[in-house]
Design a protein around this motif. Structure first.
Motif, PDB file in Angstrom:
ATOM      1  N   HIS A   1      -2.697   7.486  -8.235  1.00 53.27           N
ATOM      2  CA  HIS A   1      -1.125   7.390  -7.917  1.00 53.27           C
ATOM      3  C   HIS A   1      -1.220   6.616  -6.374  1.00 53.27           C
ATOM      4  O   HIS A   1       0.443   6.190  -6.385  1.00 53.27           O
ATOM      5  CB  HIS A   1      -0.562   9.141  -7.871  1.00 53.27           C
ATOM      6  CG  HIS A   1      -0.904   9.344  -9.430  1.00 53.27           C
ATOM      7  ND1 HIS A   1      -0.417   9.627  -9.855  1.00 53.27           N
ATOM      8  CD2 HIS A   1      -1.861  10.448  -9.360  1.00 53.27           C
ATOM      9  CE1 HIS A   1      -0.168  10.397 -11.126  1.00 53.27           C
ATOM     10  NE2 HIS A   1      -1.660  10.986 -10.679  1.00 53.27           N
ATOM     11  N   PHE A   2      -1.998   6.760  -4.791  1.00 51.09           N
ATOM     12  CA  PHE A   2      -1.315   6.707  -4.391  1.00 51.09           C
ATOM     13  C   PHE A   2      -2.567   5.672  -3.876  1.00 51.09           C
ATOM     14  O   PHE A   2      -4.348   5.696  -4.520  1.00 51.09           O
ATOM     15  CB  PHE A   2      -1.663   7.620  -3.076  1.00 51.09           C
ATOM     16  CG  PHE A   2      -0.562   8.448  -3.288  1.00 51.09           C
ATOM     17  CD1 PHE A   2       0.977   7.984  -3.028  1.00 51.09           C
ATOM     18  CD2 PHE A   2      -0.454   9.632  -3.816  1.00 51.09           C
ATOM     19  CE1 PHE A   2       1.842   8.798  -3.530  1.00 51.09           C
ATOM     20  CE2 PHE A   2       0.651  10.544  -4.076  1.00 51.09           C
ATOM     21  CZ  PHE A   2       1.560  10.438  -3.943  1.00 51.09           C
ATOM     22  N   ASP A   3      -2.873   4.495  -3.086  1.00 55.51           N
ATOM     23  CA  ASP A   3      -3.607   3.811  -2.759  1.00 55.51           C
ATOM     24  C   ASP A   3      -4.706   4.417  -1.525  1.00 55.51           C
ATOM     25  O   ASP A   3      -5.267   3.716  -1.394  1.00 55.51           O
ATOM     26  CB  ASP A   3      -3.310   2.317  -1.884  1.00 55.51           C
ATOM     27  CG  ASP A   3      -1.917   1.619  -3.293  1.00 55.51           C
ATOM     28  OD1 ASP A   3      -2.943   1.730  -4.301  1.00 55.51           O
ATOM     29  OD2 ASP A   3      -0.999   1.454  -2.318  1.00 55.51           O
ATOM     30  N   GLU A   4      -4.501   4.958  -0.909  1.00 60.02           N
ATOM     31  CA  GLU A   4      -5.182   6.281   0.159  1.00 60.02           C
ATOM     32  C   GLU A   4      -4.405   7.517   0.335  1.00 60.02           C
ATOM     33  O   GLU A   4      -3.291   7.026   0.079  1.00 60.02           O
ATOM     34  CB  GLU A   4      -4.410   5.015   1.268  1.00 60.02           C
ATOM     35  CG  GLU A   4      -5.520   5.543   2.592  1.00 60.02           C
ATOM     36  CD  GLU A   4      -4.996   4.897   3.454  1.00 60.02           C
ATOM     37  OE1 GLU A   4      -5.062   4.741   4.976  1.00 60.02           O
ATOM     38  OE2 GLU A   4      -4.607   2.839   3.437  1.00 60.02           O
ATOM     39  N   THR A   5      -4.771   8.591   1.169  1.00 61.32           N
ATOM     40  CA  THR A   5      -4.112   9.230   1.376  1.00 61.32           C
ATOM     41  C   THR A   5      -5.008   9.843   2.691  1.00 61.32           C
ATOM     42  O   THR A   5      -6.048   9.526   3.120  1.00 61.32           O
ATOM     43  CB  THR A   5      -4.496  10.549   0.330  1.00 61.32           C
ATOM     44  OG1 THR A   5      -4.008  12.026   1.074  1.00 61.32           O
ATOM     45  CG2 THR A   5      -6.118  10.356   0.164  1.00 61.32           C
ATOM     46  N   TYR A   6      -3.640  10.841   3.720  1.00 68.92           N
ATOM     47  CA  TYR A   6      -4.937  10.990   4.384  1.00 68.92           C
ATOM     48  C   TYR A   6      -3.606  12.402   5.560  1.00 68.92           C
ATOM     49  O   TYR A   6      -2.773  12.257   4.908  1.00 68.92           O
ATOM     50  CB  TYR A   6      -5.147  10.775   6.492  1.00 68.92           C
ATOM     51  CG  TYR A   6      -3.285   9.761   6.794  1.00 68.92           C
ATOM     52  CD1 TYR A   6      -3.100  10.377   7.590  1.00 68.92           C
ATOM     53  CD2 TYR A   6      -2.943   8.936   6.168  1.00 68.92           C
ATOM     54  CE1 TYR A   6      -1.701  10.251   8.348  1.00 68.92           C
ATOM     55  CE2 TYR A   6      -1.267   8.475   6.967  1.00 68.92           C
ATOM     56  CZ  TYR A   6      -1.035   8.761   7.774  1.00 68.92           C
ATOM     57  OH  TYR A   6       0.653   8.826   8.676  1.00 68.92           O
TER      58      TYR A   6
ATOM     59  N   ARG B   1       0.411  -0.851   0.180  1.00 70.18           N
ATOM     60  CA  ARG B   1       0.606   0.314  -0.060  1.00 70.18           C
ATOM     61  C   ARG B   1       0.978   1.444   0.242  1.00 70.18           C
ATOM     62  O   ARG B   1       1.309   1.313   0.917  1.00 70.18           O
ATOM     63  CB  ARG B   1      -0.398   0.211   0.980  1.00 70.18           C
ATOM     64  CG  ARG B   1      -2.169  -0.738   1.199  1.00 70.18           C
ATOM     65  CD  ARG B   1      -2.647  -0.466   2.685  1.00 70.18           C
ATOM     66  NE  ARG B   1      -3.441   0.512   2.563  1.00 70.18           N
ATOM     67  CZ  ARG B   1      -3.082   1.027   3.652  1.00 70.18           C
ATOM     68  NH1 ARG B   1      -2.401  -0.136   5.023  1.00 70.18           N
ATOM     69  NH2 ARG B   1      -3.190   1.731   4.500  1.00 70.18           N
ATOM     70  N   ARG B   2       0.413   2.160  -0.985  1.00 67.90           N
ATOM     71  CA  ARG B   2       1.104   3.275  -0.865  1.00 67.90           C
ATOM     72  C   ARG B   2       0.297   4.457  -0.287  1.00 67.90           C
ATOM     73  O   ARG B   2      -0.409   4.620  -0.790  1.00 67.90           O
ATOM     74  CB  ARG B   2       1.777   4.059  -2.439  1.00 67.90           C
ATOM     75  CG  ARG B   2       2.997   2.681  -2.642  1.00 67.90           C
ATOM     76  CD  ARG B   2       2.388   2.475  -4.443  1.00 67.90           C
ATOM     77  NE  ARG B   2       0.909   2.705  -4.677  1.00 67.90           N
ATOM     78  CZ  ARG B   2       0.111   3.069  -6.001  1.00 67.90           C
ATOM     79  NH1 ARG B   2       0.971   4.006  -6.286  1.00 67.90           N
ATOM     80  NH2 ARG B   2      -1.077   2.332  -6.012  1.00 67.90           N
ATOM     81  N   VAL B   3       0.466   4.619   0.643  1.00 73.00           N
ATOM     82  CA  VAL B   3       0.043   5.690   1.234  1.00 73.00           C
ATOM     83  C   VAL B   3       0.277   7.259   1.511  1.00 73.00           C
ATOM     84  O   VAL B   3       1.391   7.742   1.675  1.00 73.00           O
ATOM     85  CB  VAL B   3      -0.209   4.970   2.527  1.00 73.00           C
ATOM     86  CG1 VAL B   3      -1.725   6.274   3.061  1.00 73.00           C
ATOM     87  CG2 VAL B   3      -0.523   4.141   2.916  1.00 73.00           C
ATOM     88  N   TYR B   4      -0.444   7.875   0.584  1.00 73.11           N
ATOM     89  CA  TYR B   4       0.224   9.377   0.767  1.00 73.11           C
ATOM     90  C   TYR B   4      -0.057  10.641   1.924  1.00 73.11           C
ATOM     91  O   TYR B   4      -1.774  10.651   1.952  1.00 73.11           O
ATOM     92  CB  TYR B   4      -0.349  10.490  -0.569  1.00 73.11           C
ATOM     93  CG  TYR B   4      -0.137  12.284  -0.402  1.00 73.11           C
ATOM     94  CD1 TYR B   4       1.156  12.558  -0.854  1.00 73.11           C
ATOM     95  CD2 TYR B   4      -1.222  12.646  -0.687  1.00 73.11           C
ATOM     96  CE1 TYR B   4       1.706  13.770  -0.780  1.00 73.11           C
ATOM     97  CE2 TYR B   4      -0.565  14.511  -1.328  1.00 73.11           C
ATOM     98  CZ  TYR B   4       0.381  14.304  -1.372  1.00 73.11           C
ATOM     99  OH  TYR B   4       1.016  15.841  -1.200  1.00 73.11           O
ATOM    100  N   VAL B   5       0.347  10.959   2.961  1.00 76.40           N
ATOM    101  CA  VAL B   5       0.008  11.675   3.524  1.00 76.40           C
ATOM    102  C   VAL B   5       0.186  13.330   3.293  1.00 76.40           C
ATOM    103  O   VAL B   5       1.847  13.692   2.913  1.00 76.40           O
ATOM    104  CB  VAL B   5       1.370  11.124   5.366  1.00 76.40           C
ATOM    105  CG1 VAL B   5       1.005  12.098   6.781  1.00 76.40           C
ATOM    106  CG2 VAL B   5       1.801   9.974   5.205  1.00 76.40           C
ATOM    107  N   ARG B   6      -1.033  13.953   3.491  1.00 79.11           N
ATOM    108  CA  ARG B   6      -0.955  15.183   3.276  1.00 79.11           C
ATOM    109  C   ARG B   6      -0.338  15.844   3.684  1.00 79.11           C
ATOM    110  O   ARG B   6      -0.451  16.176   5.429  1.00 79.11           O
ATOM    111  CB  ARG B   6      -2.008  15.499   2.509  1.00 79.11           C
ATOM    112  CG  ARG B   6      -2.977  14.598   1.222  1.00 79.11           C
ATOM    113  CD  ARG B   6      -3.979  15.424   0.994  1.00 79.11           C
ATOM    114  NE  ARG B   6      -4.932  15.431   2.211  1.00 79.11           N
ATOM    115  CZ  ARG B   6      -5.963  14.542   2.444  1.00 79.11           C
ATOM    116  NH1 ARG B   6      -5.998  13.375   2.061  1.00 79.11           N
ATOM    117  NH2 ARG B   6      -6.752  14.764   3.540  1.00 79.11           N
ATOM    118  N   SER B   7       0.692  17.674   3.363  1.00 84.45           N
ATOM    119  CA  SER B   7       0.583  18.348   4.586  1.00 84.45           C
ATOM    120  C   SER B   7      -0.687  19.709   4.317  1.00 84.45           C
ATOM    121  O   SER B   7       0.311  20.878   5.183  1.00 84.45           O
ATOM    122  CB  SER B   7       2.041  18.762   4.505  1.00 84.45           C
ATOM    123  OG  SER B   7       2.426  18.746   2.913  1.00 84.45           O
ATOM    124  N   MET B   8      -1.241  19.555   3.212  1.00 82.21           N
ATOM    125  CA  MET B   8      -1.992  20.129   2.599  1.00 82.21           C
ATOM    126  C   MET B   8      -3.016  20.034   2.947  1.00 82.21           C
ATOM    127  O   MET B   8      -3.285  18.515   2.752  1.00 82.21           O
ATOM    128  CB  MET B   8      -1.593  21.320   1.754  1.00 82.21           C
ATOM    129  CG  MET B   8       0.093  21.960   2.313  1.00 82.21           C
ATOM    130  SD  MET B   8       0.588  23.150   0.585  1.00 82.21           S
ATOM    131  CE  MET B   8      -1.075  23.940   0.351  1.00 82.21           C
TER     132      MET B   8
END
Length: 175
Positions: free
Chosen positions: A91-96, A69-76
């Protein structure tokens, strides 16, 4: 039966030297982490060549290892509109968005990195201890400038404090 899967975060300087060498190191490291260390989740940020390189490599490795799993951790963007979320999930499997980062102001990248480190077993980084970011002006009223801290250095020191396994692709070649 206990789930032994592990999480890895990645972070590094905005610019990387010897991109081809780093790419080859990362491929070996990621495969070793997936196969031997049971890493199945990778936390990624953005804003650096290192983040971009890791994201592209992990996207291609997902074809070979579809369980990762590729998880994009947002800073904005604590709240996403539907169109941007759809784009991210291509582009990613998940984001938070990390809890509390919205109150961090300019330090939201630091808070994002701390969150990734806290939620990881292993950190794969690109960190040159001799690197200093370009000097900056303090503002219109000030004649002098100042030396900002490297965000990667701040995250690296935090990972050490948290006793994380750290693999530095700037220098390390073994896990």
């Amino acid at each position: 039966m206990e789930n032994k899967s592990k999480t890895c975060c990645v972070f590094g300087h905005r610019k990387i030297q010897d991109k081809d060498i780093v790419r080859e190191k990362l491929i070996k490291i990621f495969k070793e982490l997936i196969l031997s260390y049971e890493v199945d989740t990778f936390l990624l940020g953005s804003k650096s060549e290192f983040d971009d390189l890791c994201g592209k490599l992990l996207k291609s490795l997902k074809e070979e290892y579809p369980h990762i799993r590729r998880v994009y951790v947002r800073s904005m963007y604590p709240v996403l509109d539907e169109e941007y979320e759809e784009w991210l999930l291509e582009h990613f499997d998940e984001t938070y968005f990390p809890p509390g980062a919205e109150k961090a102001g300019r330090a939201r990248y630091v808070e994002r990195n701390y969150n990734m480190i806290d939620n990881s077993d292993i950190c794969v980084i690109y960190y040159n201890e001799d690197y200093l970011p370009p000097r900056r002006k303090q503002g219109k009223r000030y004649l002098s400038d100042y030396q900002p801290k490297s965000g990667t250095a701040v995250a690296y020191k935090y990972a050490i404090k948290k006793k994380k396994i750290i693999i530095n692709t700037f220098s390390d070649t073994k896990i």
